[in-house]
Design a protein around this motif. Structure first.
Motif, PDB file in Angstrom:
ATOM      1  N   GLY A  39       0.696  -1.253   0.206  1.00 30.54           N
ATOM      2  CA  GLY A  39      -0.064  -0.099   0.072  1.00 30.54           C
ATOM      3  C   GLY A  39       0.858   1.166  -0.094  1.00 30.54           C
ATOM      4  O   GLY A  39       1.786   1.363   0.202  1.00 30.54           O
ATOM      5  N   LEU A  40       0.307   2.457  -0.209  1.00 30.09           N
ATOM      6  CA  LEU A  40       0.999   3.862  -0.135  1.00 30.09           C
ATOM      7  C   LEU A  40       0.473   4.396   0.953  1.00 30.09           C
ATOM      8  O   LEU A  40      -0.964   4.516   1.423  1.00 30.09           O
ATOM      9  CB  LEU A  40       0.554   4.440  -1.643  1.00 30.09           C
ATOM     10  N   LEU A  41       1.221   5.361   1.503  1.00 25.70           N
ATOM     11  CA  LEU A  41       1.031   6.656   2.525  1.00 25.70           C
ATOM     12  C   LEU A  41       1.028   7.764   1.897  1.00 25.70           C
ATOM     13  O   LEU A  41       2.102   8.129   1.422  1.00 25.70           O
ATOM     14  CB  LEU A  41       1.885   6.211   3.609  1.00 25.70           C
ATOM     15  N   VAL A  42      -0.094   8.624   1.785  1.00 28.05           N
ATOM     16  CA  VAL A  42       0.002   9.807   1.684  1.00 28.05           C
ATOM     17  C   VAL A  42       0.159  10.742   2.994  1.00 28.05           C
ATOM     18  O   VAL A  42      -0.839  10.807   3.650  1.00 28.05           O
ATOM     19  CB  VAL A  42      -0.925  10.132   0.755  1.00 28.05           C
ATOM     20  N   VAL A  43       0.905  11.647   2.934  1.00 29.02           N
ATOM     21  CA  VAL A  43       1.089  12.697   4.112  1.00 29.02           C
ATOM     22  C   VAL A  43       1.373  14.226   3.698  1.00 29.02           C
ATOM     23  O   VAL A  43       1.946  14.482   2.802  1.00 29.02           O
ATOM     24  CB  VAL A  43       2.665  12.486   4.941  1.00 29.02           C
ATOM     25  N   ASP A  44       0.114  14.768   3.894  1.00 22.26           N
ATOM     26  CA  ASP A  44      -0.247  15.906   3.400  1.00 22.26           C
ATOM     27  C   ASP A  44       0.376  17.004   4.482  1.00 22.26           C
ATOM     28  O   ASP A  44       0.010  17.017   5.730  1.00 22.26           O
ATOM     29  CB  ASP A  44      -1.505  16.326   3.095  1.00 22.26           C
ATOM     30  N   GLU A  45       1.770  17.480   4.102  1.00 22.53           N
ATOM     31  CA  GLU A  45       2.246  18.764   5.013  1.00 22.53           C
ATOM     32  C   GLU A  45       1.960  19.902   4.858  1.00 22.53           C
ATOM     33  O   GLU A  45       3.020  20.867   4.893  1.00 22.53           O
ATOM     34  CB  GLU A  45       3.629  18.261   5.270  1.00 22.53           C
ATOM     35  N   ALA A  46       0.704  20.330   4.381  1.00 16.96           N
ATOM     36  CA  ALA A  46       0.391  21.830   3.964  1.00 16.96           C
ATOM     37  C   ALA A  46       0.857  22.819   5.080  1.00 16.96           C
ATOM     38  O   ALA A  46       1.081  24.087   4.754  1.00 16.96           O
ATOM     39  CB  ALA A  46      -1.035  21.745   3.877  1.00 16.96           C
ATOM     40  N   PHE A  47       0.713  22.202   6.411  1.00 18.21           N
ATOM     41  CA  PHE A  47       1.098  23.344   7.447  1.00 18.21           C
ATOM     42  C   PHE A  47       2.521  22.934   7.864  1.00 18.21           C
ATOM     43  O   PHE A  47       2.931  23.219   8.947  1.00 18.21           O
ATOM     44  CB  PHE A  47       0.053  23.327   8.473  1.00 18.21           C
ATOM     45  N   GLY A  48       3.275  22.238   7.162  1.00 18.51           N
ATOM     46  CA  GLY A  48       4.516  21.628   7.640  1.00 18.51           C
ATOM     47  C   GLY A  48       5.677  22.553   7.884  1.00 18.51           C
ATOM     48  O   GLY A  48       6.470  22.516   8.661  1.00 18.51           O
ATOM     49  N   ASP A  49       5.461  24.032   7.222  1.00 17.35           N
ATOM     50  CA  ASP A  49       6.821  24.844   7.393  1.00 17.35           C
ATOM     51  C   ASP A  49       6.590  25.285   8.546  1.00 17.35           C
ATOM     52  O   ASP A  49       7.852  25.779   9.144  1.00 17.35           O
ATOM     53  CB  ASP A  49       6.304  25.965   6.359  1.00 17.35           C
ATOM     54  N   THR A  50       5.693  25.535   9.555  1.00 14.58           N
ATOM     55  CA  THR A  50       5.765  25.921  10.707  1.00 14.58           C
ATOM     56  C   THR A  50       6.336  25.042  11.763  1.00 14.58           C
ATOM     57  O   THR A  50       6.719  25.643  12.908  1.00 14.58           O
ATOM     58  CB  THR A  50       4.255  26.604  11.208  1.00 14.58           C
ATOM     59  N   ASP A  51       6.602  23.705  11.549  1.00 18.69           N
ATOM     60  CA  ASP A  51       7.041  22.858  12.487  1.00 18.69           C
ATOM     61  C   ASP A  51       7.849  21.698  11.656  1.00 18.69           C
ATOM     62  O   ASP A  51       7.392  20.710  11.517  1.00 18.69           O
ATOM     63  CB  ASP A  51       5.904  22.252  13.410  1.00 18.69           C
ATOM     64  N   PRO A  52       9.013  22.214  11.141  1.00 19.22           N
ATOM     65  CA  PRO A  52       9.804  21.386  10.054  1.00 19.22           C
ATOM     66  C   PRO A  52      10.175  20.132  10.866  1.00 19.22           C
ATOM     67  O   PRO A  52      10.361  19.130  10.015  1.00 19.22           O
ATOM     68  CB  PRO A  52      11.137  22.118   9.747  1.00 19.22           C
ATOM     69  N   VAL A  53      10.185  19.712  12.175  1.00 18.46           N
ATOM     70  CA  VAL A  53      10.963  18.705  12.560  1.00 18.46           C
ATOM     71  C   VAL A  53       9.838  17.572  12.403  1.00 18.46           C
ATOM     72  O   VAL A  53      10.275  16.265  12.462  1.00 18.46           O
ATOM     73  CB  VAL A  53      10.854  18.793  14.262  1.00 18.46           C
ATOM     74  N   LEU A  54       8.425  17.889  12.105  1.00 21.12           N
ATOM     75  CA  LEU A  54       7.543  16.895  11.928  1.00 21.12           C
ATOM     76  C   LEU A  54       7.510  16.349  10.602  1.00 21.12           C
ATOM     77  O   LEU A  54       6.912  15.028  10.238  1.00 21.12           O
ATOM     78  CB  LEU A  54       6.070  17.477  12.133  1.00 21.12           C
ATOM     79  N   SER A  55       8.389  17.059   9.564  1.00 24.37           N
ATOM     80  CA  SER A  55       8.217  16.553   8.219  1.00 24.37           C
ATOM     81  C   SER A  55       8.820  15.275   8.049  1.00 24.37           C
ATOM     82  O   SER A  55      10.045  14.829   8.590  1.00 24.37           O
ATOM     83  CB  SER A  55       8.951  17.665   7.261  1.00 24.37           C
ATOM     84  N   LEU A  56       8.642  14.399   7.208  1.00 29.66           N
ATOM     85  CA  LEU A  56       9.093  13.165   6.571  1.00 29.66           C
ATOM     86  C   LEU A  56       9.949  13.361   5.477  1.00 29.66           C
ATOM     87  O   LEU A  56      10.544  12.484   4.872  1.00 29.66           O
ATOM     88  CB  LEU A  56       8.046  12.148   6.254  1.00 29.66           C
ATOM     89  N   ALA A  57      10.149  14.500   5.040  1.00 27.06           N
ATOM     90  CA  ALA A  57      10.785  14.772   3.788  1.00 27.06           C
ATOM     91  C   ALA A  57      12.253  14.278   3.790  1.00 27.06           C
ATOM     92  O   ALA A  57      12.634  13.854   2.735  1.00 27.06           O
ATOM     93  CB  ALA A  57      10.816  16.384   3.272  1.00 27.06           C
ATOM     94  N   ALA A  58      12.993  14.595   4.916  1.00 27.58           N
ATOM     95  CA  ALA A  58      14.500  13.912   5.041  1.00 27.58           C
ATOM     96  C   ALA A  58      14.423  12.556   4.776  1.00 27.58           C
ATOM     97  O   ALA A  58      15.422  11.935   4.695  1.00 27.58           O
ATOM     98  CB  ALA A  58      14.814  14.417   6.243  1.00 27.58           C
ATOM     99  N   ARG A  59      13.256  11.693   5.166  1.00 35.75           N
ATOM    100  CA  ARG A  59      13.398  10.389   5.098  1.00 35.75           C
ATOM    101  C   ARG A  59      12.835   9.744   3.528  1.00 35.75           C
ATOM    102  O   ARG A  59      12.823   8.516   3.440  1.00 35.75           O
ATOM    103  CB  ARG A  59      12.643   9.737   6.152  1.00 35.75           C
ATOM    104  N   ALA A  60      12.246  10.559   2.905  1.00 35.56           N
ATOM    105  CA  ALA A  60      11.428  10.294   1.660  1.00 35.56           C
ATOM    106  C   ALA A  60      12.254   9.155   0.611  1.00 35.56           C
ATOM    107  O   ALA A  60      11.681   8.269   0.387  1.00 35.56           O
ATOM    108  CB  ALA A  60      10.872  11.469   1.098  1.00 35.56           C
ATOM    109  N   GLN A  61      13.604   9.571   0.665  1.00 34.86           N
ATOM    110  CA  GLN A  61      14.043   8.720  -0.438  1.00 34.86           C
ATOM    111  C   GLN A  61      14.401   7.054   0.280  1.00 34.86           C
ATOM    112  O   GLN A  61      14.775   6.371  -0.834  1.00 34.86           O
ATOM    113  CB  GLN A  61      15.524   9.371  -0.405  1.00 34.86           C
ATOM    114  N   ASP A  62      14.361   6.983   1.584  1.00 29.96           N
ATOM    115  CA  ASP A  62      14.213   5.611   2.057  1.00 29.96           C
ATOM    116  C   ASP A  62      12.623   4.959   2.255  1.00 29.96           C
ATOM    117  O   ASP A  62      12.785   3.860   2.673  1.00 29.96           O
ATOM    118  CB  ASP A  62      15.023   5.696   3.309  1.00 29.96           C
ATOM    119  N   LEU A  63      11.860   5.699   2.025  1.00 33.72           N
ATOM    120  CA  LEU A  63      10.543   5.288   2.310  1.00 33.72           C
ATOM    121  C   LEU A  63       9.570   5.304   0.929  1.00 33.72           C
ATOM    122  O   LEU A  63       9.172   6.186   0.328  1.00 33.72           O
ATOM    123  CB  LEU A  63       9.794   6.258   3.192  1.00 33.72           C
ATOM    124  N   SER A  64       9.702   3.972   0.449  1.00 31.67           N
ATOM    125  CA  SER A  64       9.598   4.134  -1.127  1.00 31.67           C
ATOM    126  C   SER A  64       8.254   3.970  -1.475  1.00 31.67           C
ATOM    127  O   SER A  64       7.687   4.441  -2.501  1.00 31.67           O
ATOM    128  CB  SER A  64       9.989   2.724  -1.595  1.00 31.67           C
TER     129      SER A  64
END
Length: 361
Positions: free
Chosen positions: A192-217
């Protein structure tokens, strides 16, 4: 035809109902930065020519650094809503159902065809709710079964795709990156796929999965540009995912999906120092919460870009504020909720405070 999804905004309709000129209303119904930075210069060629690939490349590299997405070059898209509508198509292709043109293309017993539309009988989607209505509508309209769930703990291998908005709109709920990474692994184990909408992620960057995205296929991240930078009119967002998923979105959106001026602004602002924006938002958020607390309203949740209150008199408060030409966000599914966007300055703080203090309890 289903009822339209209710969003923030709508000053013109509010002014028609309660009077006044739309430009004189105080719009607190959205979660958009009311204090945007001064716009950088946009080269004339960005207006004059079709958006060449070098503009796209510059925006993608700037987004890569800003979102800390490792080797992934985020894909600029004309607003998140444009790619939400493509998610059912992506899910169908991932299942290799052989669907073409949303018409008769049945390859096995997983699909039923009625009224020239496809109903997927065993692929279910989970949406952590309440949240944006577009996700459930997009999948339901495509024939997928959609389950609203209260928490990510309720999402197991029975789902082909899960949607989590983090931080969530409208209540500001958050899920730690580790918890979402674990959810991704559960989804991946079930193909299955996981979609994470981080529309308000700029205000709390520590929550973002962006730095892990290349390892989360099996992860797809949506990022909004306009909310944090206060430029919602650009209709610009970014998608962070593995290359083959980005390539599909890019192909389906077609050439020149994002305008040259939008790409130019993204490249400039994503590469700028945003510390001043965060300080401003923190100050504005504190001022808003002070005004709400002074009026005796109970804060239910929120982010740095909006505050949610819960009050049994919410409908009356909403109408009272409209009569003072102040628009906030109400919710049909939670009649005791009101969401307040940020005020732009001290004058707006006083205007809101005076209106709230004038409400007859």
């Amino acid at each position: 035809m289903s009822a339209p999804i209710v969003h923030g905004g709508g000053i013109t309709a509010a002014a028609a109902a309660f009077g006044g000129r739309p430009q004189d209303w105080l719009d607190l119904s959205t979660g958009i930065n009311p204090c945007p930075l001064a716009l950088p210069e946009i080269p004339t060629r960005a207006w004059h020519r079709l958006p060449d690939s070098y503009l796209v490349d510059e925006a993608r590299r700037a987004a890569q650094d800003y979102y800390d997405s490792g080797e992934i070059l985020p894909l600029p898209v004309p607003g998140t809503q444009s790619v939400i509508q493509l998610l059912p198509r992506l899910l169908r292709q991932g299942r290799q159902l052989g669907v073409t043109d949303d018409r008769v293309a049945v390859t096995d017993d997983k699909v039923a065809v009625t009224d020239n539309r496809i109903a997927v009988t065993d692929d279910k989607v989970a949406v952590v709710s309440p949240t944006y209505g577009e996700y459930a509508r997009a999948f339901a309209s495509a024939g997928f079964a959609v389950d609203p769930v209260d928490d990510i703990a309720a999402i197991g291998g029975q789902y082909r795709l899960a949607v989590v908005v983090n931080p969530n709109n409208p209540d500001g709920r958050i899920w730690p990156a580790e918890a979402l990474a674990a959810l991704h692994d559960r989804m991946k184990s079930a193909n299955g796929l996981l979609v994470v909408d981080e529309a308000f992620g700029d205000t709390d960057p520590v929550l973002s999965l962006a730095a892990r995205a290349q390892d989360l296929s099996n992860l797809i991240i949506f990022r909004s540009f306009g909310k944090f930078f206060g430029l919602a009119g650009l209709r610009l967002g970014f998608v962070i995912a593995r290359d083959d998923i980005l390539a599909r979105f890019e192909d389906w959106l077609g050439p020149w999906a994002v305008s040259g001026p939008a790409l130019s602004l993204a490249a400039s602002l994503l590469g700028s120092d945003v510390a001043a924006i965060r300080r401003c938002l923190d100050e504005r958020s504190a001022a808003l919460q002070a005004a709400l607390s002074a009026a005796g309203l109970r804060i239910r949740g929120g982010t740095a870009l909006f505050t949610l209150v819960a009050d049994s008199r919410a409908s009356d408060i909403y109408t009272h504020l409209c009569r003072h030409h102040i628009l906030v966000r109400k919710f049909d599914y939670a009649p005791d909720w009101l969401r307040f966007g940020l005020t732009a300055d001290a004058a707006a703080d006083r205007r809101l405070g005076a209106a709230l203090q004038g409400f007859e309890r």
